[in-house]
Each structure stands twice: as C-alpha cells, then as structure tokens.
Design a protein around this motif. Structure first.
Motif, mmCIF file in Angstrom:
data_model
loop_
_atom_site.group_PDB
_atom_site.id
_atom_site.type_symbol
_atom_site.label_atom_id
_atom_site.label_comp_id
_atom_site.label_asym_id
_atom_site.label_seq_id
_atom_site.Cartn_x
_atom_site.Cartn_y
_atom_site.Cartn_z
ATOM 1 N N PHE A 90 0.843 -1.136 -0.030
ATOM 2 C CA PHE A 90 -0.222 -0.051 -0.090
ATOM 3 C C PHE A 90 0.980 1.161 -0.073
ATOM 4 C CE2 PHE A 90 -2.018 3.411 2.467
ATOM 5 C CZ PHE A 90 -3.090 3.677 1.730
ATOM 6 N N ARG A 91 0.437 2.110 -0.788
ATOM 7 C CA ARG A 91 1.438 3.334 -0.707
ATOM 8 C C ARG A 91 0.463 4.721 -1.038
ATOM 9 N NH1 ARG A 91 4.123 5.829 -5.511
ATOM 10 N NH2 ARG A 91 5.901 7.187 -4.682
ATOM 11 N N VAL A 92 0.596 5.805 -0.206
ATOM 12 C CA VAL A 92 -0.188 6.835 -0.483
ATOM 13 C C VAL A 92 0.879 7.798 -1.325
ATOM 14 C CG1 VAL A 92 -0.911 9.020 0.552
ATOM 15 C CG2 VAL A 92 -1.391 6.884 1.759
ATOM 16 N N PRO A 93 0.458 8.303 -2.217
ATOM 17 C CA PRO A 93 1.301 8.872 -3.289
ATOM 18 C C PRO A 93 1.905 10.459 -2.549
ATOM 19 C CG PRO A 93 -0.996 9.586 -4.089
ATOM 20 C CD PRO A 93 -0.931 8.355 -2.945
ATOM 21 N N PRO A 94 3.107 10.921 -3.075
ATOM 22 C CA PRO A 94 3.747 11.922 -2.240
ATOM 23 C C PRO A 94 2.998 13.038 -2.052
ATOM 24 C CG PRO A 94 5.136 10.783 -4.045
ATOM 25 C CD PRO A 94 3.747 10.170 -4.146
ATOM 26 N N GLU A 95 2.412 13.385 -3.194
ATOM 27 C CA GLU A 95 1.755 14.752 -2.739
ATOM 28 C C GLU A 95 0.323 14.669 -2.137
ATOM 29 O OE1 GLU A 95 -0.335 12.355 -6.339
ATOM 30 O OE2 GLU A 95 1.759 12.648 -5.515
ATOM 31 N N ARG A 96 -0.060 13.607 -1.575
ATOM 32 C CA ARG A 96 -0.855 13.369 -0.481
ATOM 33 C C ARG A 96 -0.393 12.949 1.193
ATOM 34 N NH1 ARG A 96 -4.769 8.930 -2.389
ATOM 35 N NH2 ARG A 96 -5.679 9.331 -0.254
ATOM 36 N N ARG A 97 0.850 13.104 1.010
ATOM 37 C CA ARG A 97 1.447 12.730 2.383
ATOM 38 C C ARG A 97 1.607 13.810 3.321
ATOM 39 N NH1 ARG A 97 5.783 7.973 1.553
ATOM 40 N NH2 ARG A 97 4.676 6.650 0.297
ATOM 41 N N GLU A 98 1.156 15.152 3.087
ATOM 42 C CA GLU A 98 1.302 16.240 3.780
ATOM 43 C C GLU A 98 2.676 16.222 4.239
ATOM 44 O OE1 GLU A 98 -2.339 17.394 6.058
ATOM 45 O OE2 GLU A 98 -2.633 15.454 5.951
ATOM 46 N N ILE A 99 3.723 16.265 3.536
ATOM 47 C CA ILE A 99 5.123 16.343 3.872
ATOM 48 C C ILE A 99 5.919 17.281 3.160
ATOM 49 C CG2 ILE A 99 7.259 14.982 3.954
ATOM 50 C CD1 ILE A 99 5.697 12.392 4.557
ATOM 51 N N GLY A 100 6.508 18.345 3.691
ATOM 52 C CA GLY A 100 7.276 19.114 3.203
ATOM 53 C C GLY A 100 8.943 18.939 2.907
ATOM 54 N N LEU A 101 9.508 19.276 1.842
ATOM 55 C CA LEU A 101 10.859 18.965 1.623
ATOM 56 C C LEU A 101 11.601 20.230 1.351
ATOM 57 C CD1 LEU A 101 9.999 16.499 -1.199
ATOM 58 C CD2 LEU A 101 10.630 15.857 0.959
ATOM 59 N N MET A 102 12.940 20.141 2.075
ATOM 60 C CA MET A 102 13.652 21.198 1.785
ATOM 61 C C MET A 102 15.387 20.522 1.772
ATOM 62 S SD MET A 102 13.358 24.546 4.508
ATOM 63 C CE MET A 102 14.919 25.130 3.606
ATOM 64 N N PHE A 103 15.985 21.192 0.608
ATOM 65 C CA PHE A 103 17.321 20.510 0.326
ATOM 66 C C PHE A 103 18.304 21.696 0.123
ATOM 67 C CE2 PHE A 103 13.649 17.874 -1.752
ATOM 68 C CZ PHE A 103 14.122 16.535 -0.966
ATOM 69 N N GLN A 104 19.468 21.036 -0.033
ATOM 70 C CA GLN A 104 20.539 21.922 0.001
ATOM 71 C C GLN A 104 20.382 22.841 -1.354
ATOM 72 O OE1 GLN A 104 24.602 20.235 -0.602
ATOM 73 N NE2 GLN A 104 25.533 21.828 -1.288
ATOM 74 N N ASP A 105 20.061 22.418 -2.488
ATOM 75 C CA ASP A 105 19.589 23.070 -3.754
ATOM 76 C C ASP A 105 18.170 23.745 -3.720
ATOM 77 O OD1 ASP A 105 18.939 24.319 -6.147
ATOM 78 O OD2 ASP A 105 19.313 22.284 -7.401
ATOM 79 N N PHE A 106 18.003 24.958 -3.238
ATOM 80 C CA PHE A 106 16.777 25.576 -3.000
ATOM 81 C C PHE A 106 15.689 25.344 -3.957
ATOM 82 C CE2 PHE A 106 19.912 28.860 -0.943
ATOM 83 C CZ PHE A 106 19.827 27.788 0.068
ATOM 84 N N ALA A 107 16.179 25.299 -5.262
ATOM 85 C CA ALA A 107 15.362 25.074 -6.645
ATOM 86 C C ALA A 107 14.411 26.017 -6.582
ATOM 87 C CB ALA A 107 14.881 23.439 -6.467
ATOM 88 N N LEU A 108 14.466 27.083 -6.461
ATOM 89 C CA LEU A 108 13.460 28.082 -6.688
ATOM 90 C C LEU A 108 13.345 28.432 -8.301
ATOM 91 C CD1 LEU A 108 14.406 30.818 -3.814
ATOM 92 C CD2 LEU A 108 12.782 29.324 -3.714
ATOM 93 N N PHE A 109 12.134 28.712 -8.611
ATOM 94 C CA PHE A 109 11.666 29.060 -9.923
ATOM 95 C C PHE A 109 12.257 30.618 -10.433
ATOM 96 C CE2 PHE A 109 8.444 26.032 -8.742
ATOM 97 C CZ PHE A 109 8.863 24.971 -9.588
ATOM 98 N N PRO A 110 13.249 30.488 -11.305
ATOM 99 C CA PRO A 110 13.891 31.932 -11.375
ATOM 100 C C PRO A 110 12.773 32.847 -12.241
ATOM 101 C CG PRO A 110 14.854 30.342 -13.338
ATOM 102 C CD PRO A 110 13.827 29.317 -12.093
ATOM 103 N N HIS A 111 11.796 32.255 -12.964
ATOM 104 C CA HIS A 111 11.038 32.899 -13.714
ATOM 105 C C HIS A 111 9.647 33.553 -12.966
ATOM 106 C CE1 HIS A 111 9.374 29.057 -13.889
ATOM 107 N NE2 HIS A 111 8.113 29.523 -14.417
ATOM 108 N N LEU A 112 9.603 33.078 -11.753
ATOM 109 C CA LEU A 112 8.435 33.517 -10.826
ATOM 110 C C LEU A 112 9.073 34.464 -9.699
ATOM 111 C CD1 LEU A 112 6.560 30.096 -10.114
ATOM 112 C CD2 LEU A 112 6.206 31.670 -11.784
ATOM 113 N N SER A 113 8.204 35.386 -9.353
ATOM 114 C CA SER A 113 8.559 36.219 -8.122
ATOM 115 C C SER A 113 8.532 35.428 -6.815
ATOM 116 C CB SER A 113 7.258 37.233 -7.997
ATOM 117 O OG SER A 113 6.438 36.640 -7.511
ATOM 118 N N VAL A 114 9.342 36.220 -5.812
ATOM 119 C CA VAL A 114 9.211 35.531 -4.545
ATOM 120 C C VAL A 114 8.032 35.021 -4.138
ATOM 121 C CG1 VAL A 114 9.961 35.814 -2.119
ATOM 122 C CG2 VAL A 114 11.642 36.649 -3.998
#
Length: 375
Positions: free
Chosen positions: A92-116
């Motif tokens: 059984f597996r709840v998909p990642p988007e429904r786990r209510e889990i946030g992720l932070m990594f070394q690479d911030f991976a902000l979208f450069p074309h979007l505002s803050v």
C-alpha cells in the motif's frame, strides 16, 4: 478499503506527562541496491514540534531514508505512518503529494521566472488573493515580506534559503524533511539562519526530520539525534546523551578527535601508563581501548623531572614532549609525544596556550571523562 489501512494505530508516546501520537513513525524499513542493504532495519519516531536529526557520514543511508518517507522511493521492507495512519508499506502506498510532507534540500530549486511571492505560493490551491496572503504571512515571518515582488536572482543565498523555507511551509505540512539544507551557506550566515528556521518550524508545530553529516549542526538543532552508520541507526537519544554516553569508539570519534590507549583487562581493571581504569563486566584477558577527547586531557608543568601527585580522580601522570602547538581561535591544540611508547596524544586548551616545542610536560586523564571499549 485496502487491508493495510486497517492495521492498528501506533502506540502513543509519553511526552511531558501526557500521551502524544507520533507525527511520524517508521518501522523496520529496509532498502536494497544490487543486493546490498543501504538502509537496514531503521525505526524511529518524531513527535509534533520535535526536531530529530539523522546524523552520519556520506553514504550511510540518511538521504535514502528521507526519500522513502517522502514517497519518491519505495522501501523493500517496513512501514511508514503519519499521525498513526499507515501511508506506506511494501503493498500500500499513499502518493507523495497526499502525504502532507514538506521537503527542503541543499539546492533551494526556486523558479527563476517566478517572483518570490509566486515561488512561495506555488504549491497552494485556491483564489489568487488567498495564496498571496499566505505567501505574505510566511515571508513576513522570515523577514522578507518586502521582497514579495522581487525575483530569486535579486536575493542573497541566505535570503533564498528563507524563501525556500517559506515555500515548504506554505501548504502547512505536518512533517518537514530537510536534507543538508544549510550546507551551501556561508559560515557567517549559517548559524543565524538555522536558528531562525528552527524557530519558525517550532511555531508551526511541525515535526522535523533533518539529515546532516555535521555533528555541530545536529547538536545545535536537534531535540533527538539518530546516529547512522552503514545503513543502521547505531545510537539514538538526546544530544547530551549521545555525546556523553557513546556506544562505541566510532561514535565518540564522529563528534570530535579522540585519543586512544591500548590495554588489557585483568580483574575488571585495565592497566595503562596513566594508571588503572575500571572495566566492569569485561572478561579477563580482553584487549580494550581507553578512549577520551582532547579537551579532557589535563596538562601540568614539569617540576625537575616530576609531575603532579597521582589521585583517584585523575590517575597517574605520564610525561610527554611537546611536538607542536597551534592556536585555533577559541582554543589551542597541543600535541605530545609520550615517553612511555612514543605515541602522540592531543590536548585542547581554552584560549591561548602555546608551550615551546620540545618542552616536557605531564598529562593526566580524568576517569569520569573516559570510555572503555573492546578493541
């Protein structure tokens, strides 16, 4: 309803006089790559508002454990629960988007074309004005509300890290997984941003699982440390307990440099040039190592070829010759070549202490600062 969803809820954990269901619980998870267990029977719990740190060297299985909890990788054995409910086992597996889990990594991976602001609101649903209000609220908490309409390239590395934190918190996740999120920051910024991040997470009552290979970071941030090695958790507990009651020599050495004295046990005593050390429960004839940290080695002056008197607390003094002394900013490191076998022992002393090379000095080892492990 899948059979796995009917499994009994997790036992509650006693916390501050009342029972609390763990926010995150992983039970006996394993992950194999090419027949080798990279995560091997790992179990832990994280309570709401608690910061638990997975600490260990690169390649020990920390990040793989995080990926399985996030749902981007499947475990080969074991179960994962959130608030007492099964979210994943081997069937059984709840998909990642429904786990209510946030992720932070070394690479911030902000979208450069979007505002803050749009970066922070990216994962939110609902009317645009509500999403902007939530973004503004979080940016205000990390002191960046004035940059809501700017773009990531206009911010410093530390500011981008805080935007990434705000984005991860925006959907109000129950759990935050953080994989070396501060390692790319300048040392001068790191401490302040870590403390600021921890404050925001605590206010949100988020359960945090932080991965790092830096003992100082784990000691600074964690309520509990899980020390990993070769895919397994070898020790778990409050930072003070993990540091002062290590399970083995490698656990001592992971937090600091160590000095080691070889010895053999006879009558529950290990005989060394520094005197006897207690080794209760160790069979006679067992080879052991007396392990102690450089900051616990005591230094005394030579008095016409004699050192201080032996004491029950500090044992017998042994003479060493200074090989090198260096000032490291807030302490001095002095290396001694010992008369008894030519080995090198290291001592650290607060502030400035730079004895001349070749100077004879006497060393003692406080018994309450030593660990005895089988060799």
């Amino acid at each position: 309803m899948p059979e796995q969803m009917t499994k009994s809820a997790l036992p509650s954990v006693q916390a501050e006089g009342h029972e609390v269901t763990p926010r995150l619980e992983i039970r006996n998870i394993r992950r194999f790559f090419e027949g080798r267990a990279v995560v091997d029977d790992v179990s832990l719990t994280v309570l709401p508002g608690q910061v638990t740190c997975l600490l260990g060297p690169s390649g020990c299985g920390k990040s793989t454990t995080l990926r399985m909890i996030a749902g981007v990788e499947m475990q080969d054995e074991g179960e994962i629960y959130v608030d007492g409910k099964l979210i994943c086992d081997t069937l059984f597996r709840v998909p990642p988007e429904r786990r209510e889990i946030g992720l932070m990594f070394q690479d911030f991976a902000l979208f450069p074309h979007l505002s803050v602001g749009d970066n922070v609101a990216f994962g939110l649903k609902g009317p645009k004005d509500q999403k902007r209000a939530r973004a503004h609220e979080l940016l205000d908490r990390v002191s960046l509300a004035q940059y809501i309409d700017d773009y990531p390239h206009q911010l410093s590395g530390g500011e981008q890290q805080r935007v990434a934190l705000a984005r991860a918190l925006a959907p109000r996740p129950k759990i935050m997984l953080m994989d070396e999120p501060f390692s790319g920051l300048d040392n001068r910024l790191r401490d302040g941003i870590r403390d600021e991040t921890l404050s925001v997470l605590k206010e949100e009552d988020t359960a945090v699982l932080l991965v790092t290979h830096e003992p100082e970071e784990a000691m600074r941030m964690a309520d509990e440390i899980a020390l990993m090695r070769d895919g397994r958790i070898v020790q778990q507990g409050a930072p003070y307990n993990v540091y002062t009651r290590p399970v083995d020599k490698a656990a001592v050495a992971f937090f600091s440099d160590v000095n080691t004295l070889p010895a053999q046990v006879n009558g529950a005593l290990a005989e060394t040039p520094f005197g006897q050390f207690l080794a209760p429960g160790v069979p006679d004839g067992t080879d052991v190592e007396i392990v102690f940290r450089p900051q616990h080695l005591r230094i005394d002056f030579d008095r016409n070829g004699r050192g201080p008197e032996a004491t029950a607390r500090d044992g017998v003094p042994a003479r060493g010759i200074v090989q090198r002394a260096r000032f490291l900013g807030n302490e001095s490191l002095v290396e001694f070549r010992m008369d008894f076998d030519g080995s090198i022992l290291k001592a650290t002393v607060p502030n400035v202490f730079l004895p001349a090379e070749g100077r004879a000095m006497w060393l003692t080892v406080p018994r309450d600062r030593c660990f005895v492990f089988p060799r």
